[in-house]
Scaffold this motif. Structure first.
Motif, PDB file in Angstrom:
ATOM      1  N   PHE A 163     -39.745  46.730  -5.616  1.00  0.00           N
ATOM      2  CA  PHE A 163     -41.183  46.490  -5.602  1.00  0.00           C
ATOM      3  C   PHE A 163     -41.563  46.732  -7.117  1.00  0.00           C
ATOM      4  CE2 PHE A 163     -42.387  46.117  -1.315  1.00  0.00           C
ATOM      5  CZ  PHE A 163     -41.550  46.874  -0.552  1.00  0.00           C
ATOM      6  N   LEU A 221     -39.678  54.919  -0.442  1.00  0.00           N
ATOM      7  CA  LEU A 221     -39.600  54.331  -1.770  1.00  0.00           C
ATOM      8  C   LEU A 221     -39.296  55.184  -2.803  1.00  0.00           C
ATOM      9  CD1 LEU A 221     -41.538  52.349   0.002  1.00  0.00           C
ATOM     10  CD2 LEU A 221     -42.229  51.590  -2.330  1.00  0.00           C
ATOM     11  N   PHE A 279     -44.805  49.817 -13.084  1.00  0.00           N
ATOM     12  CA  PHE A 279     -43.597  50.457 -12.455  1.00  0.00           C
ATOM     13  C   PHE A 279     -42.560  49.616 -11.441  1.00  0.00           C
ATOM     14  CE2 PHE A 279     -46.074  54.637 -12.727  1.00  0.00           C
ATOM     15  CZ  PHE A 279     -47.149  54.246 -12.879  1.00  0.00           C
ATOM     16  N   SER A 296     -50.685  49.574 -12.423  1.00  0.00           N
ATOM     17  CA  SER A 296     -51.800  50.578 -12.149  1.00  0.00           C
ATOM     18  C   SER A 296     -52.728  50.645 -13.295  1.00  0.00           C
ATOM     19  CB  SER A 296     -51.352  52.008 -12.040  1.00  0.00           C
ATOM     20  OG  SER A 296     -52.316  52.953 -12.031  1.00  0.00           O
ATOM     21  N   TYR A 307     -40.258  50.374  -8.021  1.00  0.00           N
ATOM     22  CA  TYR A 307     -39.804  51.274  -7.022  1.00  0.00           C
ATOM     23  C   TYR A 307     -38.624  50.383  -6.130  1.00  0.00           C
ATOM     24  CZ  TYR A 307     -43.559  54.601  -7.559  1.00  0.00           C
ATOM     25  OH  TYR A 307     -44.682  55.420  -7.819  1.00  0.00           O
ATOM     26  N   LYS A 358     -54.300  54.622  -8.331  1.00  0.00           N
ATOM     27  CA  LYS A 358     -54.373  53.546  -7.300  1.00  0.00           C
ATOM     28  C   LYS A 358     -53.507  52.419  -7.749  1.00  0.00           C
ATOM     29  CE  LYS A 358     -57.776  50.156  -4.914  1.00  0.00           C
ATOM     30  NZ  LYS A 358     -58.942  49.683  -4.835  1.00  0.00           N
ATOM     31  N   LEU A 359     -52.654  52.308  -7.092  1.00  0.00           N
ATOM     32  CA  LEU A 359     -51.609  51.068  -7.592  1.00  0.00           C
ATOM     33  C   LEU A 359     -51.580  49.771  -6.326  1.00  0.00           C
ATOM     34  CD1 LEU A 359     -50.463  54.166  -8.329  1.00  0.00           C
ATOM     35  CD2 LEU A 359     -48.228  53.011  -8.224  1.00  0.00           C
ATOM     36  N   PHE A 403     -49.310  46.730  -5.400  1.00  0.00           N
ATOM     37  CA  PHE A 403     -47.955  46.434  -5.091  1.00  0.00           C
ATOM     38  C   PHE A 403     -47.653  44.983  -5.083  1.00  0.00           C
ATOM     39  CE2 PHE A 403     -45.581  50.373  -4.108  1.00  0.00           C
ATOM     40  CZ  PHE A 403     -46.479  51.313  -4.145  1.00  0.00           C
ATOM     41  N   GLY A 404     -46.570  44.704  -5.569  1.00  0.00           N
ATOM     42  CA  GLY A 404     -46.075  43.134  -5.226  1.00  0.00           C
ATOM     43  C   GLY A 404     -45.582  42.972  -3.938  1.00  0.00           C
ATOM     44  N   GLN A 405     -45.214  41.810  -3.627  1.00  0.00           N
ATOM     45  CA  GLN A 405     -44.769  41.591  -2.218  1.00  0.00           C
ATOM     46  C   GLN A 405     -43.313  41.824  -1.857  1.00  0.00           C
ATOM     47  OE1 GLN A 405     -46.066  39.442  -4.557  1.00  0.00           O
ATOM     48  NE2 GLN A 405     -47.355  38.079  -3.809  1.00  0.00           N
ATOM     49  N   GLY A 406     -42.547  42.306  -3.144  1.00  0.00           N
ATOM     50  CA  GLY A 406     -41.193  42.844  -2.805  1.00  0.00           C
ATOM     51  C   GLY A 406     -40.178  41.739  -3.001  1.00  0.00           C
ATOM     52  N   LEU A 449     -45.409  41.120   2.599  1.00  0.00           N
ATOM     53  CA  LEU A 449     -46.706  41.547   2.194  1.00  0.00           C
ATOM     54  C   LEU A 449     -46.789  42.714   1.201  1.00  0.00           C
ATOM     55  CD1 LEU A 449     -48.888  40.941   5.451  1.00  0.00           C
ATOM     56  CD2 LEU A 449     -48.509  39.299   3.232  1.00  0.00           C
ATOM     57  N   GLY A 450     -45.507  43.267   1.029  1.00  0.00           N
ATOM     58  CA  GLY A 450     -45.572  44.595   0.079  1.00  0.00           C
ATOM     59  C   GLY A 450     -46.209  45.572   0.740  1.00  0.00           C
ATOM     60  N   PHE A 508     -52.333  59.095  -0.284  1.00  0.00           N
ATOM     61  CA  PHE A 508     -52.684  57.801  -0.050  1.00  0.00           C
ATOM     62  C   PHE A 508     -52.249  57.403   1.232  1.00  0.00           C
ATOM     63  CE2 PHE A 508     -53.928  56.716  -4.525  1.00  0.00           C
ATOM     64  CZ  PHE A 508     -53.254  57.715  -5.275  1.00  0.00           C
TER      65      PHE A 508
END
Lengths: 117, 116
Positions: free
Chosen positions: A90, A44, A34, A94, A36, A104-105, A107-110, B41-42, B33
């Motif tokens: 982002f 988001l 994904f 998953s 976002y 449950k995903l 995420f990257g750091q952005g 850090l996302g 969640f």
């Protein structure tokens, strides 16, 4: 275990030029991927998702991403940046391992995208 | 439209206080969640819940607990707030396994917590 790495913490482009936000992932199983977007002081929002159908995925606002299994990449592109694209993006992975992932995903750091006039 | 509502946009608390962050979704989603978001850090998963009264630890559960007494409501609890828990907290939900949009998250607007 799954993980995702966004290769650039900041990207700066001029309005009207192409956008490339890079993402590499690691996954033991067939991943869902994904992108976002988060605009300043906003929640988001889903841009697009890949779930093992077509490898080129089109999203909202002219964005698209290509799933490349051989490169474990899922880079986000847009042909022509607009000022309203300035936001944080982002990349998310998953895993679905045959059982339930509960969505449950990871995420990257952005990546913060800045668009100059 | 799916709506995920977080009760407080901004909170300021003192070290040692007990803090409740509330989240409500109105689309009968199975999964809920809690994430925290910190610059560089996302988003990191604190806890998630896949059914009423069911919960699982995420990646950073230390110092937090959760409660899901009703399907639509998922609360994050900081038993004794500390300064390193100053952050943006994001609640999210998704429909769950086997349903349309199963693992697509819908997020709330976030709760910015400052612990002094």
């Amino acid at each position: 275990a799954q993980s995702v790495t966004q290769l650039d913490s900041h990207v700066s482009v001029s309005e009207g030029t192409p956008v490339l936000l890079r993402c590499n992932y690691s996954s033991s199983y067939s991943p869902s991927l994904f992108w976002y977007v988060q605009h300043p002081n906003k929640g988001l929002q889903l841009l697009l998702k890949y779930t093992s159908a077509a490898t080129l995925v089109k999203g909202i606002n002219g964005f698209e991403a290509e799933f490349k299994k051989s490169e474990t990449s899922f880079h986000l592109t847009k042909p022509s940046a607009h000022m309203s694209d300035a936001a944080e993006y982002f990349c998310v992975v998953s895993e679905v391992s045959g059982g339930t992932s509960y969505g449950k995903l990871t995420f990257g750091q952005g990546t913060i995208l800045t668009v100059h006039p | 439209d799916v709506k995920v509502t977080q009760s407080s946009r901004y909170l300021v608390k003192r070290t040692g206080e007990k803090v409740f962050l509330e989240c409500v979704q109105d689309m009968d989603h199975e999964n809920m969640f809690w994430y925290r978001q910190d610059p560089g850090l996302g988003l990191r998963l604190i806890y998630f819940s896949y059914d009423v009264k069911m919960k699982e630890k995420g990646d950073i559960p230390e110092g937090y607990s959760v409660s899901r007494e009703k399907k639509e409501r998922f609360s994050l609890i900081l038993e004794s707030a500390s300064t390193n828990q100053t952050s943006m907290y994001l609640c999210a939900s998704n429909p769950g396994q086997g349903k349309s949009g199963a693992n697509v998250l819908t997020f709330g607007a976030g709760s910015r917590l400052t612990v002094l």
